[in-house]
Scaffold this active site. Structure first.
Site, PDB file in Angstrom:
ATOM      1  CG  LEU A 183       6.218   6.234  -0.743  1.00  0.00           C
ATOM      2  CD1 LEU A 183       6.804   4.999  -0.084  1.00  0.00           C
ATOM      3  CD2 LEU A 183       7.192   7.400  -0.647  1.00  0.00           C
ATOM      4  CG  PHE A 189      -0.496   0.696   2.411  1.00  0.00           C
ATOM      5  CD1 PHE A 189       0.279   0.042   3.355  1.00  0.00           C
ATOM      6  CD2 PHE A 189      -0.812   2.035   2.629  1.00  0.00           C
ATOM      7  CE1 PHE A 189       0.740   0.716   4.481  1.00  0.00           C
ATOM      8  CE2 PHE A 189      -0.360   2.703   3.760  1.00  0.00           C
ATOM      9  CZ  PHE A 189       0.425   2.039   4.687  1.00  0.00           C
ATOM     10  CE  LYS A 190       4.684   1.503   4.518  1.00  0.00           C
ATOM     11  NZ  LYS A 190       4.047   0.250   4.964  1.00  0.00           N
ATOM     12  CG  ASP A 191       3.625   0.773  -4.713  1.00  0.00           C
ATOM     13  OD1 ASP A 191       4.771   1.241  -4.658  1.00  0.00           O
ATOM     14  OD2 ASP A 191       3.387  -0.433  -4.914  1.00  0.00           O
TER      15      ASP A 191
END
Ligand SMILES: *Cc1c(COP(=O)(O)O)cnc(C)c1O
Length: 496
Positions: free
Chosen positions: A116, A111-113
């Site tokens: 980011l 989920f960091k995408d």
């Protein structure tokens, strides 16, 4: 212009959104918080007609008040494109009695995408707006997923370099491989002989070192952060909670105004804080269910009002949640302390010096919407197996922690509200743990054999991110002691 950003530790430090994004961390180690939480100025029946990108604009424009419409729309368009393997950017799928908000369809399958992929655009736009001449050095501590997502986002972005520190013995094999194979002239990846908290503390120390800042500046550099302490991470994460409510409404799963619950597998408290902001903005969310693994410092905090990091650090099968100092909790502490920077600073000093602090009953009352619980390693594995057997759906270990906690919550409260579970990683990122949960006899297979087996069982296409690392050469092999992190940074930048 209205909304600006204040430091949680100093009432007199106030900056614009673009400055907050550039700085990452406020002076004295404070975090930037919006001066008020803005209310959505569109109804959900309007939002339900919109695409992910359109909703992103409607949410982010309220926070990034010094960005022009054109600048913000450019950032959104550049971020949320075919890097995601689904047109809707985030998928919402119903399994058993919950809606899984799949946030892992981006380039690095976690989920960091979601944040980011846009942060580099927000950062370079902010640099331009503020006439920054220095090269921006993104300094990042990672429990596994932030590192790769930040590397992918900032690789070869002109005017930036990125240095990532990860716990050498505290990430999954796939996570490590994803990072050490990263290409890009401006990327640096370093393993440390310590855990995530050590990495995060080391990075925060460098941010707060005025002598280092001066040396950096003289050499034409300045630090910024891609960690979830950066407001440029937090704001894009608010979007998908608004989006998930709009999507449920669009599909006729809920009536407009009907309250839902949200479950978030939590580490640094960034993702669930974004859900809280979405609630304060007017999204009808009743409960924010905070799911921890065996590092259950947040469960204890919500149960007792005492935050106490003095305990053993446990390495679990959900490494991205192996954290004892949840940085973003400070933003909730500040908010519930009546936005009193002095009071918050005192509690954070206590955390720093004694490893613990206790909040007042009044502050706890204001945290009513939060419910905390945790899942043991065994419960996490059971959740994966049970879901696979019931639905043929394979959750990753982090999502499984959330699923397990959701079942406990429901059992305990009989709350029947519709519930969204933040699904934070693809099972392909934690293949070994996931396959072992389904059948322990898989343990003697190689990682890549297991990937093929997971593909057979789930019928889900092997993501490009996994195909990419099968044969990629290792490009980063530096390992250092925790106390040498600053030395490494100086070596990379040839300063000092
Ligand atoms: C980072 C991460 C988490 C924890 O999110 P926080 O915002 O740090 O609470 C949970 N699951 C996965 C897969 C992650 O990468």
């Amino acid at each position: 212009m209205g909304l600006v950003y204040n430091s949680t530790r100093n009432a007199s430090e106030t900056v614009q959104a673009s400055e907050a994004i550039l700085k990452g961390l406020a002076n004295e180690g404070g975090l930037f918080v919006p001066s008020e939480i803005p209310a959505l100025d569109r109804s959900f029946s309007e939002l339900a007609q919109m695409s992910y990108q359109e909703i992103a604009y409607e949410v982010m424009k309220l926070y990034l008040t010094d960005f022009t419409e054109e600048e913000l729309k450019h950032c959104i368009r550049s971020a949320y494109d075919s890097k995601f393997d689904t047109e809707s950017i985030a998928s919402l799928v119903k399994k058993k009695d919950a809606y899984f908000l799949e946030l892992f369809h981006g380039a690095t399958i976690a989920f960091k995408d979601m944040a980011l992929s846009i942060l580099p655009y927000l950062m370079t736009t902010s640099a331009k707006k503020n006439h920054v001449r220095n090269e921006i050095v993104i300094l990042t501590a990672t429990s596994g997923d932030t590192g790769k997502a930040a590397l992918a986002g900032f690789a070869d972005v002109p005017g930036t370099r990125i240095i990532v520190f990860y716990p050498k013995h505290g990430v999954s094999p796939i996570q490590e491989r994803q990072m050490v194979t990263q290409r890009g002239e401006n990327t640096y990846v370093i393993g440390i002989e310590g855990n995530f908290d050590d990495a995060q503390t080391g990075v925060k120390k460098m941010f707060q070192d005025p002598v280092l800042a001066e040396e950096m500046n003289a050499a034409g550099y300045q630090f910024s952060s891609a960690n979830s302490i950066n407001i440029g991470r937090l704001v894009p994460q608010v979007v998908y909670y608004v989006y998930s409510y709009a999507a449920l409404l669009a599909r006729g799963e809920i009536r407009e105004g009907e309250e839902i619950n949200v479950v978030v597998p939590t580490g640094n408290f960034g993702n669930i804080l974004a859900a809280y902001y979405a609630k304060l903005m007017g999204t009808p969310i009743a409960k924010l269910i905070c799911a921890s693994n065996e590092n259950k410092v947040l469960f204890d905090f919500f149960s007792t009002g005492c935050y106490d990091r003095n305990r053993e650090f446990i390495l679990t099968s959900s490494p991205s949640m192996d954290i004892l100092i949840s940085s973003n909790l400070e933003r909730l502490i500040y908010q519930t302390a009546g936005r009193d920077a002095d009071k918050n600073k005192e509690l954070m000093r206590s955390l720093n010096e004694t490893g613990r602090y206790t909040v007042t009953d009044e502050m706890r009352r204001q945290m009513d919407a939060f419910y905390g619980n945790y899942a043991s390693e065994q419960e996490t594995a059971q959740a994966i197996k049970a879901m696979y057997e019931a639905e043929g759906y394979i959750m990753d270990t982090h999502t499984a922690v959330a699923d397990s906690v959701y079942r406990k919550y429901k059992e305990e409260t009989k709350d029947g509200r519709k519930t969204v579970i933040a699904s934070t990683a693809s099972p392909y990122k934690f293949t070994r743990s996931v396959m072992n949960a389904i059948d322990p006899s898989y343990d003697n297979r190689s990682d890549f054999e297991l990937i093929d087996e997971l593909n057979k069982l789930s019928g889900v296409k092997i993501p490009q991110a996994i195909e990419d690392i099968r044969s990629a050469p290792v490009l980063h092999d530096t390992v250092c002691e925790t106390e040498d992190m600053c030395k490494e940074v100086k070596r990379i930048l040839s300063i000092g």
